[in-house]
Design a protein around this motif. Sequence first.
Motif, PDB file in Angstrom:
ATOM      1  N   VAL A   1      60.144   4.993  57.485  1.00 25.21           N
ATOM      2  CA  VAL A   1      58.673   4.844  57.605  1.00 25.21           C
ATOM      3  C   VAL A   1      58.170   5.774  58.712  1.00 25.21           C
ATOM      4  O   VAL A   1      57.182   6.497  58.547  1.00 25.21           O
ATOM      5  N   LEU A   2      58.868   5.750  59.796  1.00 25.11           N
ATOM      6  CA  LEU A   2      58.456   6.566  60.948  1.00 25.11           C
ATOM      7  C   LEU A   2      58.415   8.035  60.552  1.00 25.11           C
ATOM      8  O   LEU A   2      57.458   8.760  60.850  1.00 25.11           O
ATOM      9  N   GLY A   3      59.469   8.465  59.799  1.00 29.46           N
ATOM     10  CA  GLY A   3      59.507   9.868  59.359  1.00 29.46           C
ATOM     11  C   GLY A   3      58.289  10.185  58.506  1.00 29.46           C
ATOM     12  O   GLY A   3      57.654  11.232  58.643  1.00 29.46           O
ATOM     13  N   CYS A   4      57.976   9.242  57.554  1.00 33.88           N
ATOM     14  CA  CYS A   4      56.845   9.477  56.669  1.00 33.88           C
ATOM     15  C   CYS A   4      55.532   9.527  57.431  1.00 33.88           C
ATOM     16  O   CYS A   4      54.593  10.221  57.038  1.00 33.88           O
ATOM     17  N   LEU A   5      55.444   8.741  58.505  1.00 34.22           N
ATOM     18  CA  LEU A   5      54.200   8.747  59.307  1.00 34.22           C
ATOM     19  C   LEU A   5      54.057  10.054  60.075  1.00 34.22           C
ATOM     20  O   LEU A   5      52.978  10.651  60.142  1.00 34.22           O
ATOM     21  N   VAL A   6      55.143  10.503  60.636  1.00 28.93           N
ATOM     22  CA  VAL A   6      55.045  11.643  61.560  1.00 28.93           C
ATOM     23  C   VAL A   6      54.867  12.960  60.823  1.00 28.93           C
ATOM     24  O   VAL A   6      54.112  13.830  61.249  1.00 28.93           O
ATOM     25  N   GLN A   7      55.541  13.075  59.640  1.00 32.49           N
ATOM     26  CA  GLN A   7      55.541  14.384  58.988  1.00 32.49           C
ATOM     27  C   GLN A   7      54.130  14.852  58.648  1.00 32.49           C
ATOM     28  O   GLN A   7      53.754  15.972  59.018  1.00 32.49           O
ATOM     29  N   PRO A   8      53.318  14.018  57.935  1.00 33.76           N
ATOM     30  CA  PRO A   8      51.960  14.509  57.629  1.00 33.76           C
ATOM     31  C   PRO A   8      51.142  14.761  58.907  1.00 33.76           C
ATOM     32  O   PRO A   8      50.353  15.693  58.944  1.00 33.76           O
ATOM     33  N   LEU A   9      51.397  13.944  59.925  1.00 32.39           N
ATOM     34  CA  LEU A   9      50.631  14.162  61.170  1.00 32.39           C
ATOM     35  C   LEU A   9      50.898  15.555  61.692  1.00 32.39           C
ATOM     36  O   LEU A   9      50.002  16.261  62.163  1.00 32.39           O
ATOM     37  N   ALA A  10      52.190  15.930  61.655  1.00 35.35           N
ATOM     38  CA  ALA A  10      52.546  17.237  62.199  1.00 35.35           C
ATOM     39  C   ALA A  10      51.967  18.351  61.337  1.00 35.35           C
ATOM     40  O   ALA A  10      51.504  19.364  61.864  1.00 35.35           O
ATOM     41  N   GLU A  11      52.012  18.128  59.960  1.00 37.96           N
ATOM     42  CA  GLU A  11      51.647  19.237  59.082  1.00 37.96           C
ATOM     43  C   GLU A  11      50.148  19.347  58.893  1.00 37.96           C
ATOM     44  O   GLU A  11      49.599  20.435  58.793  1.00 37.96           O
ATOM     45  N   GLU A  12      49.484  18.209  58.772  1.00 39.55           N
ATOM     46  CA  GLU A  12      48.057  18.240  58.424  1.00 39.55           C
ATOM     47  C   GLU A  12      47.226  17.722  59.576  1.00 39.55           C
ATOM     48  O   GLU A  12      46.349  16.892  59.402  1.00 39.55           O
TER      49      GLU A  12
END
Length: 1882
Positions: free
Chosen positions: A58-69
Amino acid sequence: MMRCFEDCFRPGKPSPTAGTHSSPPPTVSELCTLLVLLLDVIPLELYSEVQTQYLPQVLGCLVQPLAEEMEALSLPELTHALKTCFKVLSKVQMPPSYLDAESTCGSPSPVKGEKSEIILDTKAVIPGDEDASFPPLKSEDSGIGLSASSPELSEHLRVPRVSPEKDDVWKKGGSMQRTFVCIQELIANFAQKNIFGVQQTASGDENKAEEPEGLRAEGRTPGPELSDPSRKNSWEAKPISVPQFKQMLSDLFTVRGSPFKTKNAALPSPLPSSPGRRKEGDWAVDQVVTAPGSPREGCREAFAAACHLLLDCATFPVYLSEEETEQLCETLFQLPGASEASFPAWLKSLMTVCCCVTDCYLQNVAISTLLEVINHSQSLALVIEDKMKRYKTAGYNPFSGRLQMVTAPPVAPGVLKVVAERTDFYQRVARVLWNQLNKETREHHITCVELFYRLHCLAPTANICEDIICHALLDSDKGTRLEALFRFSVIWHLTREIQGSRVTSHNRSFDRSLFVVLDSLTCTDGAISAAAQGWLVRALSLGDVARILEPVLLLLLQPKTQRTSIHCLKQENAAEDLHRWFNRKKSSCKESCGASEPPDGSPEEGTPLSQFTTVDREAIWAEVEKEPEKDPPGGELTEEDLPDYGDLLDRTASGAPDSSEHTESADTSSALTDSENTSSFSSPSHDPQEPSHEDSCCAPIPAAGRGYPRRSALLAAFQADACKSSARLGLARVDSDRTQASESLSSDEEADLELQALASSRLLKQQRDRQETAEALFKHVLLYLQPYDSRRVLYAFSVLEAVLKANPKEFIEAVSRTSMDTSSTAHLNLISNLLARHQEALVGQSFYGKLQTQPPNVCPHSLLIELLTYLCLSFLRSYYPCYLKVSHRDALGNRDVQVKSVEVLIRIMTQLVSVAKSAEGQNAESIHGLLQRCQVQEFVLLSLSASMYTSQKRYGPATAERGRAVREDSLFEESLINLGQDQVWSEHPLQIELLKLLQVLIVLEHHLGQVLEEADAQPDLSREWRRALSFQQAISAGQYVRPHPLPSQGLLVSAVVRGLQPAYGYGMHPAWVSLVTHSLPYFGKSLGWTVTPFVVQICKNLDELVKQYESESAKLSISITSKRENISPDYPLTLLEGLTTISHFCLLEQPNQNKKTTAASDPSNLKNAKNAILEELPRIVNTMALLWNVLRREEAQKRPVDLLGATKGSSSVYFKTTKTIRQKILEFLNPLTAHLGVQLIAAVAAVWSRKKVQRHSKMKIVPAASASQLTLVDLVCALSALQADTVLLLVKEVVKRPPQLRGDEKSPLVDIPVLQFCSAFIQSRLPAAALQENFPSLLGVLKESVQLNLAPPGYFLLLSMLNDFVTRTPNLESKKDQKDLQEVTQKILEAVGNIAGSSLEQTSWLSRNLEVKAQPQISLEESDAEEDLHGNSTLAAVSCVGWTERGQKLEIQLKGSHSGSDAAATAASTMVSASAPSVYSVQALSLLAEVLASLLDMVYRSDEKEKAVPLISRLLYYVFPYLRNHSAYNAPSFRAGAQLLSSLSGYAYTKRAWKKEALELFLDPAFFQMDTSCAHWKSIIDHLLTHEKTMFKDLMNMQSSSLKLFPSCEQKAMLLKRQAFAVFSGELDQYHLYLPLIQERLTDNLRVGQTSIVAAQMFLFFRVLLLRISPQHLTSLWPIMVSELIQTFIQLEEDLKEDDEPLRNSNKIKKVSVADGNGPLAGEIAQSELILYLSACKFLDTALSFPPDKMPLFQIYRWAFVPEVDTEGPAFLSDLEENHQECKPHTVRILELLKLKYGDISASDEITMKSEFPLLRQHSVSSIRQLLPFFKTLNCAFKTQNKLPTDTQGPPFLEFPVTDSPRVLKRLEEYVEYDFLEHLEC
């Protein structure tokens, strides 16, 4: 939920679920809120997979879009999302520490591959390897490009975002690792967009293409430069100056080739001035600005949240297989290949934010984050490395076959190394934080300081932060310095809590900057020192004293200063039997060679001189914890190390090693903030101190390489020596035993042996005594085991001194309150550990290795003040041992340390005095305890004694023989301790400081004692007695005696007594004088004991100076001491001031003595001291007189200065300031006169008696004062307080009660000397006017003195003074005074008269008649009157002439002893005692003779003369007995009596007193039995006949029968003789009127049948008449005289003819016998006839002797007696008519007859005759033959022919007529007088 979350970032693409729901999709904030709610509500613990597997996804899924978008969200949304991530992260749990390996080993996912690449990218090198080159890291995108495309990919694949199957969440490349990468990406993007204000490009590809290019371009250029190791080394070793360094700071590393360059290239252009920035390569803070408008609050929150998340993710582990773990380790720690560098973007972004953003909040967040990451990375890298090492060494991995949990460092060590070594990131951050400490950003101070401290602890070297602070503190601009002090105080106060709870990561302090601040306490600039003091006071009041002292104490406790006590060494020595030990010596040496050196020598402990004052705590911990055995031996140093080492040495030598950071000099260019130096030194390097010992330190143990000798080796060397000496002794003993055992010994041999045994036992005893003394002296000594860096210790002490100087009160209060409690203050852990180790080393344990566990909170010195005192004393007591070869510099360094330690102690103790003065019982107790526990007084005293002993050993001519002898029998202690081989004065600095310290301690003890005394004040007799007894023991003890105060310690007293001896060096004398004078009030009971010998020594030293002065002025050799040492010219002044202070304190009543101020105020103590000093007063006065004499000589020399200034005399510099010295002497003596005038004058008298004249005129009864005695008189006259009347008054007091000057009874009284002084004072220094003014005082002296029972010389002096007064002053006006004077005169004269009569005794019982005792008398010529005037010495060498009954002369030579107590022999002593009074009786008579007549004449006026007669009669009563006695022994008294009577008889008024007795004496048969006193008698008889008008006539008319005492036959002759003497005693022609009467008397004698005796006297009378009556009056007498003479000659001729007849008939033999016979044989002329003929010849001789003009009438008759022409010559004979008979003069006829009878004159018969008139000088003849020469001379003397025949043997030619008539007349007088006398032999 994750899909919904992702959809929020895709507003353009409709989701598949969008159609079914009419409501708009949830926003990010709503989803986040929901997620947080669900996490709180749902019990996640039910399924462990949820927390370990799903939530990380879950944490990975939360952080990835934050970083990219990221652009899609607003800042608040972003913040909310990040906080949600944090919430999720907090619920995540890690799986167990290992997993089974089989599941995922084979199928790595693509992401995993990507991640592994990233990990590979960040590989680095092992941090410890210096020589590795750094090629640029691999240039990669760090995965940003790929990550950007991953959402599309997953959209296409429709992979479920969170799937339960995904088992690789925690594995390599799993979602946890991906999450971390995303967060890093997020931070980089956020910084680009929101902080740097950069719009991201549309596609990631462009970004991807753009960035690596820049990186490559920048990365390659430095490659070749960095990859060349030699260039790197050469660059590394170059010292960098401050200007260059500043250039680097402002430069963006163009020189260093930093990867940071890329970041600037990547910053796009919308920022203003970016082209310029790119060109300059400068990222200074003020030029990187945020986007227009300050960062919003949202931006700050978002950034903080992102950083928080990054930190938390960085700590999550990854599970790796065994191979993967090894791979990771290799990638982390292997040497890098040629791949290009990669520098993570997130790291760049954070670093840029840290350094280049103006917003403090953002900066602080970034700095905090980075520091955490760096700390984390460093510790994780260490953990991994350590683990791998352990597995390798064990050869077994417990996790083999499983997945092992590994936490990888977020930043690879290689990258960290690049940051540290190739960038100035740390310096910039430090600068940023330092600048934030200004006054504007006060709200950030707390954070800022925490960060600054963390940075300080994490920085590669401690110098990075320190340099910035030190630079500012030492800036040339005063404002900057003051600002820096303010900022430092902010840091100081805000780090208090952090430092208090120090953990291992916080093991650094701001030591250097602390030292700089402490140094600025002594800054010359008032504002700076005031600011520093303000900080110090505040810090001390807040309990920071332990923090301040910690670095100082670490310097003082450095391991190299470990020491062992001498006692411990000696015990080890004694424990083993020496002989056994001697055999084992070699093996112990080998052991010691094998033993490894202590780690001090090892390269780890490198402290370069430039970082002199930094304290590396970790290094110290590491060093001391190591077991000594495990250290590598020092010999294994590799060759490669050495060049580096030499390089370092050159640099420290060429640079100024001592101008380290802590110096106050404004020029800080030498070594400050020099990053190049610091980096090169941060690596392990050698201790620069070592090379100085490298070649010498191992001398005793040749094999030990560079190892320092251990204790066993030292012992080996010591004991070898001890053995030798004891063996020597042993042999000597055995030898003597053997000789004693031999069978037969002669008695001589036995005696010799006994003597030998005695001598050897005495020698042994002396040796034992010396050994004991040395043991006592050196028992306190500690010995270092190796050389240490004395400069660091000196610096630590100087810091302490500065603090004590600036704020003593606050500092002492603080250290007195602060205990060494390690539980509350973690800083003190290391200190207490070191302290415990030092304690163990003292008792011989090892310093290193595990420490025995001590009970917690037990520290040997609980309070800091105690610790400081203990350390100071330890350094004071410590020496290098002899067998440890140390350089001269080290030895000197140790001496400096000793001096400095005492200086610090002085300051501590001085402050404690003021604490004690405040008189609080509690304080007093604690200070007392401190002194007792640290044994301060004992160690100080012992150190002083040892130092003095050393000085004395060095004193004395250092001749080779002497030196060798000393070395041979030096003691164990001396052979052990390296006391240095310097000059006498090399010990002086230490001694001077020790004396200052003693001074303070004495005062301190006094104040403590008072407080304690007041507590128990009840009097108790037995306690007093005990106290007195213990005081006696203490003051005579040779070592420190516990409870007694310092002044009662024998050690101190003996030191004071010896302090001024030349052997201890003149340089010390001012210090000793200062100690004694300042401590006077505190000496208490020992005041007298201490001060008296001290004063005596002062006098001795001054005397020595005077002696030197005199020998110089006499051009003799100068005394040895002065040659050996320079003495300062004001030396005499120093001594005089000391003498004055001491004497005045002890002798004068102190006006302001109250109980509080002084301990000596106990009257008994002062009284004892006063008495002791008074006993020495003569000694002091003597010295003053000597000085006074020198001053007089100096002044006399100053007056006649010749042009060249070459005055003759002494070159001595000590007495040139005559005025000052004179003033000091008067300042000393004047105050004493008021209270102690009597004692002072008595002392003067005592000195007077010692300054006797060596050879004075013996006729002087009152000896004249010598020059030195007159100096005394001058000195007394110079005292303004002593007027003449005062002096006389004091003299009177002294005479009345002469004080006993010493304690013994034998000492001479001073009454006589004081009178001598008084006499000299009156006669030489008082003019007549002053004398008359002071008559009452003088009268007082005389009146008082005459009543006392003085020795005879005293009365003589009184008479002399009286006479002087009377002769020099006119008559007194007042009747009363005149009467007083007469009374005193009478008393004195009577006293002297009594002395004159001391040689008389009564003739019989009850009879008043006196007669002289029949005993030898000592005449003035024979006695040394000086010796007798001082009753202390017997007659020194006195000839006593006595007469026995037989008339034989008896001479006894007496040699008296000078001591005056023991006589040479009993005979001599009885003789002396018997004749002693006679000395004085003769002197009394002589003195009266000199003085009496004139004195009485002036004392009694003309109308009072009669009053004097009774007095004269009383005096003469004692005189006449002497005049009646004509014995030889009485001759001296007879002479003196005659002189007295002669002087008295001159005054007519006195005749009543003496007329009758004088006449009796004149008619006495023995009257003419006298010697030289005839002259006096002439005047007496003259006066007798003159004063009485008829007396002469009566005498002439006297009948011979009236001389009844004579036999009748002699009466007529004797009367005639007296009548002749009467005429003789008169003047010329005095009696010419009585000539008829005289003629009548003479003719009467002729008429009556005269005998030859009468005739002889008549011729004497004729001679008198010739002399006393003028020729014109003598005319009528000549016929009588000539006819009598002719008659006598005819009788002589007949006698000769008669004798001749029988002789012709007798045989030859008879003739011969007559000729040679001595006695009057038959045919010889009778004696009475001989007297007559001699008398007649003398008359003829006298008549011929007169010059013809004086005796004209006799010339008519002369031809009848002497031939005037040569009748024998042939010419004369031929002229003769035959019938004329020849007329032969009488002398010719007599000569012929004599020749006929006795033959010609022979040499034996010839009497010695001078060839001048008068010819006859003998008193009597035994044979007529003796007159032959006389006749022979007359026979040829008057002949006209001038030449005698050549063959005539005769007396030489006589001068006639006589030309020198006065001389001849004088001689005739003498011979007539001589002929009157009947000699005593007769």
